[in-house]
Write an enzyme that holds these catalytic residues in place. Structure first.
Site, PDB file in Angstrom:
ATOM      1  N   THR A  13       0.837  -1.194   0.000  1.00  0.00           N
ATOM      2  CA  THR A  13       0.000   0.000   0.000  1.00  0.00           C
ATOM      3  C   THR A  13       0.871   1.242   0.000  1.00  0.00           C
ATOM      4  O   THR A  13       2.038   1.210   0.399  1.00  0.00           O
ATOM      5  CB  THR A  13      -0.880   0.076   1.255  1.00  0.00           C
ATOM      6  OG1 THR A  13      -0.035   0.169   2.412  1.00  0.00           O
ATOM      7  CG2 THR A  13      -1.790  -1.115   1.368  1.00  0.00           C
ATOM      8  N   ASP A  14       0.282   2.357  -0.414  1.00  0.00           N
ATOM      9  CA  ASP A  14       0.861   3.637  -0.055  1.00  0.00           C
ATOM     10  C   ASP A  14       0.599   3.835   1.438  1.00  0.00           C
ATOM     11  O   ASP A  14      -0.218   3.137   2.046  1.00  0.00           O
ATOM     12  CB  ASP A  14       0.244   4.761  -0.890  1.00  0.00           C
ATOM     13  CG  ASP A  14       1.150   5.976  -0.994  1.00  0.00           C
ATOM     14  OD1 ASP A  14       2.044   6.133  -0.131  1.00  0.00           O
ATOM     15  OD2 ASP A  14       0.963   6.778  -1.926  1.00  0.00           O
ATOM     16  N   TRP A  15       1.264   4.795   2.043  1.00  0.00           N
ATOM     17  CA  TRP A  15       1.243   4.953   3.497  1.00  0.00           C
ATOM     18  C   TRP A  15      -0.154   5.314   3.991  1.00  0.00           C
ATOM     19  O   TRP A  15      -0.725   6.317   3.591  1.00  0.00           O
ATOM     20  CB  TRP A  15       2.272   5.984   3.906  1.00  0.00           C
ATOM     21  CG  TRP A  15       3.595   5.368   4.257  1.00  0.00           C
ATOM     22  CD1 TRP A  15       4.314   5.595   5.395  1.00  0.00           C
ATOM     23  CD2 TRP A  15       4.347   4.399   3.508  1.00  0.00           C
ATOM     24  NE1 TRP A  15       5.469   4.827   5.383  1.00  0.00           N
ATOM     25  CE2 TRP A  15       5.511   4.083   4.243  1.00  0.00           C
ATOM     26  CE3 TRP A  15       4.145   3.747   2.283  1.00  0.00           C
ATOM     27  CZ2 TRP A  15       6.469   3.169   3.807  1.00  0.00           C
ATOM     28  CZ3 TRP A  15       5.094   2.829   1.836  1.00  0.00           C
ATOM     29  CH2 TRP A  15       6.237   2.552   2.595  1.00  0.00           C
TER      30      TRP A  15
ATOM     31  N   GLY B 131      -2.767   3.729   3.207  1.00  0.00           N
ATOM     32  CA  GLY B 131      -3.691   3.540   2.098  1.00  0.00           C
ATOM     33  C   GLY B 131      -4.358   2.180   2.091  1.00  0.00           C
ATOM     34  O   GLY B 131      -4.862   1.748   1.060  1.00  0.00           O
TER      35      GLY B 131
END
Length: 869
Positions: A288-290, A292
């Site tokens: 994931t993005d942070w 996310g």
């Protein structure tokens, strides 16, 4: 104080995050897939296993031997971050120390080690794209890999190829390589190859459709916007650079915050399971993005392999969708053991693939502080302390490459009366704060969240600290003893003007990531629009009213409007220096004073008015209700739209002048692979994948170890009552619609990393001789565009597919450039057949060669002749 500031930053993230369910292992996520205005993400389960390609076989065999002997806790540990601010890096996984696998360190940024020291601040991606130089793209990747390895970083969080630049006001366009899928693809692939040549795992991001910053994340009151993209546009535009990155062997993919067709990217089974892992044959791991991640079981089933930084959507108390919750979900059967085994195998195989089981250093820096000592876990209220920064110098001689990129990217848009290059004894009057230093000091703004002094990069997580900065003011003063500086954004009333004066005016336009708002711009360019910041247009006009010779230098994140002043008779020359990084001054004076001829080309279009763009690419803002960002323009972004709509831009994509001139001659076209069918040959079958026992593990494997010293907010895989968790039945879990454990047939468009290997057979090669017909040395760029026949349906009239750059040619010298293009390069995505379709034997394809999309020098027709235009 450092701990309190870290906690405060965590708290600031809460309004932009979803509440985490009390027990995600038994509660369905709020963000299931559903239709939006006719766009949908059909379910695709189960997640395909990795390891079926021969190029990854050795790494997967090693991983299988290790994973087979791991406990449940060790497996979960490697899939879940330890929590935000809970280690030296922006993200780190747990470890499996019995097998020599440490906490894996993940770190930004695409242009240099973020929040570190003694590192190089390279030019940004958009600057690299403007070089149109594959060798420099690769060299930057190599040196980034060396620096990240030197700091003990396992996973490099870059390159960025999304956003692609659909929205000219988009905040993070500058992190990528330009507003074209092939330019993004080549820049991304070259970067990946360079980084991974040094044993560091590259991460291609943000997958996919994250084209504006505002409303990108789901929060308590509003879901993230949905990028609604049709299947053909997804494949031919947004997916194109990701496919090339996967073909280059990238080890990791980062999902975007937004939704696509009303399903969050981090749990979109269509995007992750079907397209990424099956069709494109991706063998690495998906993160994931942070913050996310929006669900636990749902994201695991949809193909997510690693949660970063590990926390749930409200990163305050140490709660997570995975970690102990994933252990719970395995024990109660909600997530199949086979899915967890594939998740961790992908991570470990990638670690082996990059050779990180050898002599790979541990992190020797802290992204949380510049102090030598400090808390080891700043996100905890109480943390043990120790040495956190060893100040390892990883710069080597990388300033040479950084300067070469910044220099070769400089794009000369206009040069009336050949006013450039300047002479060293010219009388110069230099205006604009963009020429000088940040008055508050170098690196005074966190994550470059300000536009003060010369603009070297945008703002946000895609930045790094500057080890030093040579400003244009310093560099010009070093060369010219006849220069006066007015480092102000308001034209001084008392400037004395002499007849021979040249006014050099510096202006800028900035943007960045949404978590920082700069001068009213929340990442995207909302307040300033496409105009220069800090009174820039007026500064140019005021200088042009006083001086008869004005040179404008622009540092910008992307397209900038120039209509207020570009045709003023005093404005003789315009240079776009993009975002040059630490070598801003030296790279500029290299070109400004003629030591080098400019050889950069625009990686985007500069319009005459913002209304020249399609209305669908404007920024969208709508509180409370989810934004539906429907890509009605389809394939027609940037220059494709301008060509289709017969709109003449101020400066076209690919434009860039030189101090010399070039001719193109002797174009030739040769057939390399006969395209005897419209569709590629049958894909190769999948090879075997690792196998493991699928029995649910003994609950004791996730019991807390005896006498274990817990760190508050650190995310562990352990459960207080593992036996109780195992008693729960998976039958009550509300699985997503369409969920199944029966594998799907292999998609016909797949077969290798990037897709069917036949797609990448070289179909044709074009050669052209480039001659320097001027009086100064210089480098030329040949850009190859394809025009596809009507038999394939409606397509953009020209699409960039390749480019090549000459060496430095002396006056009268020539070089023959050869560019190859593949079956895929002349194909369209058939949404019915679900495969790439090309014209048989390439009939009807035209290949255009030129120095911009509107400056064609030669054309070749498949089955016909080549001619100079």
């Amino acid at each position: 104080m450092r701990v309190l500031s870290a906690i405060a930053l965590v708290a600031s993230l809460v309004p932009s995050a979803l509440s985490a369910p009390a027990s995600e292992s038994r509660v369905s996520t709020q963000l299931q897939s559903r239709d939006a205005a006719g766009y949908s993400s059909p379910p695709y389960y189960p997640a395909p296993n990795g390891g079926w390609l021969s190029s990854w076989a050795d790494a997967y065999e090693k991983a299988q031997r290790v994973v087979r002997n791991m406990t449940l806790a060790e497996k979960v540990n490697l899939t879940t971050g330890t929590g935000i601010f809970m280690g030296p890096c922006v993200g780190q996984t747990g470890s499996a120390l019995r097998f020599g696998i440490p906490n894996l360190c993940l770190q930004d940024s695409p242009l240099g080690v973020r929040n570190s020291d003694h590192n190089t601040a390279f030019p940004a991606g958009i600057t690299v794209g403007a070089t149109f130089d594959k060798d420099l793209m690769y060299a930057r990747g190599v040196e980034l890999g060396e620096e990240f390895r030197g700091k003990g970083i396992n996973v490099f969080l870059g390159p960025s190829v999304g956003p692609i630049g659909r929205k000219p006001r988009g905040g993070r366009n500058w992190e990528g390589f330009g507003a074209d899928p092939s330019l993004q693809a080549i820049g991304g692939a070259q970067t990946i190859k360079g980084i991974q040549s040094r044993g560091v795992i590259a991460t291609i991001k943000h997958y996919i459709g994250n084209e504006q910053e505002m409303y990108r994340m789901s929060n308590i009151g509003q879901r993230a916007y949905s990028s609604n993209i049709d299947d053909r546009t997804l494949h031919e535009l947004y997916l194109w650079p990701f496919a090339e990155g996967i073909r280059a062997g990238v080890g990791a993919v980062m999902t975007a915050y937004n939704e696509v067709n009303s399903s969050a990217c981090s749990q979109n089974s269509k995007l992750l399971n079907e397209i990424l892992k099956d069709e494109l044959g991706f063998q690495g791991f998906v993160m994931t993005d942070w913050l996310g991640q929006y669900g636990g079981v749902s994201s695991a089933l949809a193909g997510l392999d690693m949660a970063m930084p590990g926390d749930g959507a409200i990163p305050l108390l140490g709660n997570a969708y995975w970690g102990s919750e994933l252990s719970h979900s395995i024990l109660n059967g909600s997530v199949p053991v086979s899915r967890l085994n594939d998740m961790v195998t992908r991570i470990v195989a990638t670690w082996y693939k990059m050779g990180q089981d050898g002599d790979f250093p541990l992190p020797n820096f802290s992204s949380n502080t510049q102090d030598a000592t400090g808390p080891l876990y700043p996100g905890a209220l109480f943390s043990p302390s120790g040495v956190v920064n060893q100040y390892v110098n990883v710069q080597a001689d990388h300033n040479i490459t950084a300067r070469a990129i910044a220099r070769d990217a400089i794009t000369l848009l206009k040069n009336d009366d050949n006013i450039l290059p300047l002479k060293r004894n010219d009388s110069l009057k230099v205006f604009g704060t963009d020429a000088g230093p940040n008055p508050d000091g170098l690196n005074s703004c966190a994550d470059m969240g300000c536009n003060k002094g010369v603009l070297t990069m945008g703002w946000g997580s895609g930045t790094s600290r500057l080890p030093y900065l040579v400003t244009p003011q310093e560099a010009i003063a070093n060369i010219s003893s006849n220069a006066a500086f007015f480092i102000t954004d308001n034209f001084p009333s008392n400037v004395a003007v002499s007849s021979g004066d040249v006014a050099v005016v510096f202006i800028s336009a900035d943007s960045g990531e949404n978590y920082i708002t700069v001068e009213g711009n929340p990442g995207d360019r909302t307040s300033a629009g496409l105009n220069a910041w800090h009174n820039g247009d007026k500064l140019v006009k005021d200088a042009a009213a006083k001086f008869s010779k004005v040179v404008v230098v622009v540092h910008t994140v992307g397209p900038i409007l120039m209509e207020e002043w570009i045709d003023l008779p005093s404005v003789k020359a315009v240079l776009v220096a993009h975002l040059p990084g630490q070598e801003a001054g030296w790279s500029l004076t290299d070109v400004l004073f003629g030591d080098y001829s400019p050889s950069g080309h625009l990686p985007y279009t500069i319009p005459r008015a913002e209304s020249d763009y399609p209305s669908s690419v404007g920024l969208l803002s709508q509180p409370i209700v989810q934004i539906q960002d429907t890509h009605t323009e389809g394939l027609y972004i940037d220059y494709r739209h301008f060509l289709k709509s017969s709109i003449t831009p101020r400066y076209p994509f690919g434009h860039g002048l030189s101090y010399t001139t070039f001719s193109f001659s002797q174009p030739t076209l040769s057939v390399r692979t006969a395209l005897d069918s419209a569709y590629p040959p049958t894909r190769p079958p999948k090879g075997p994948t690792p196998t493991y026992p699928t029995t649910i593990p003994n609950p004791s494997e996730v019991a807390w170890p005896k006498n274990f010293d817990r760190i508050w907010r650190y995310l562990y895989p352990y459960l207080d009552d593992p036996a109780g968790a195992a008693k729960n039945s998976s039958k009550t879990y509300p699985y997503p619609a369409g969920y199944t454990t029966v594998p799907k047939p292999a998609p016909r468009a797949g077969g290798a990393e990037g897709g069917n290997p036949a797609l990448f057979d070289v179909a044709f090669a074009v050669s052209v001789t480039v001659t320097n017909t001027g009086t100064r040395p210089g480098r030329a760029v040949a850009q190859l565009y394809v025009e596809l026949p009507d038999s394939l349906g409606e397509t953009p009239s020209r699409q960039l597919r390749q480019f090549a750059k000459t060496k430095t040619l002396a006056p009268g010298a020539s070089e023959t450039l050869t560019m190859e293009f593949t079956r895929k390069d002349i194909s369209v995505w058939d949404v019915v057949v679900q495969d790439w379709k090309a014209p048989v034997r390439g009939e009807g394809v035209k290949i255009w060669l030129g120095e911009s999309v509107l400056d064609m020098r030669a054309v070749c027709e498949v089955g016909g002749a080549c001619r100079v235009i």
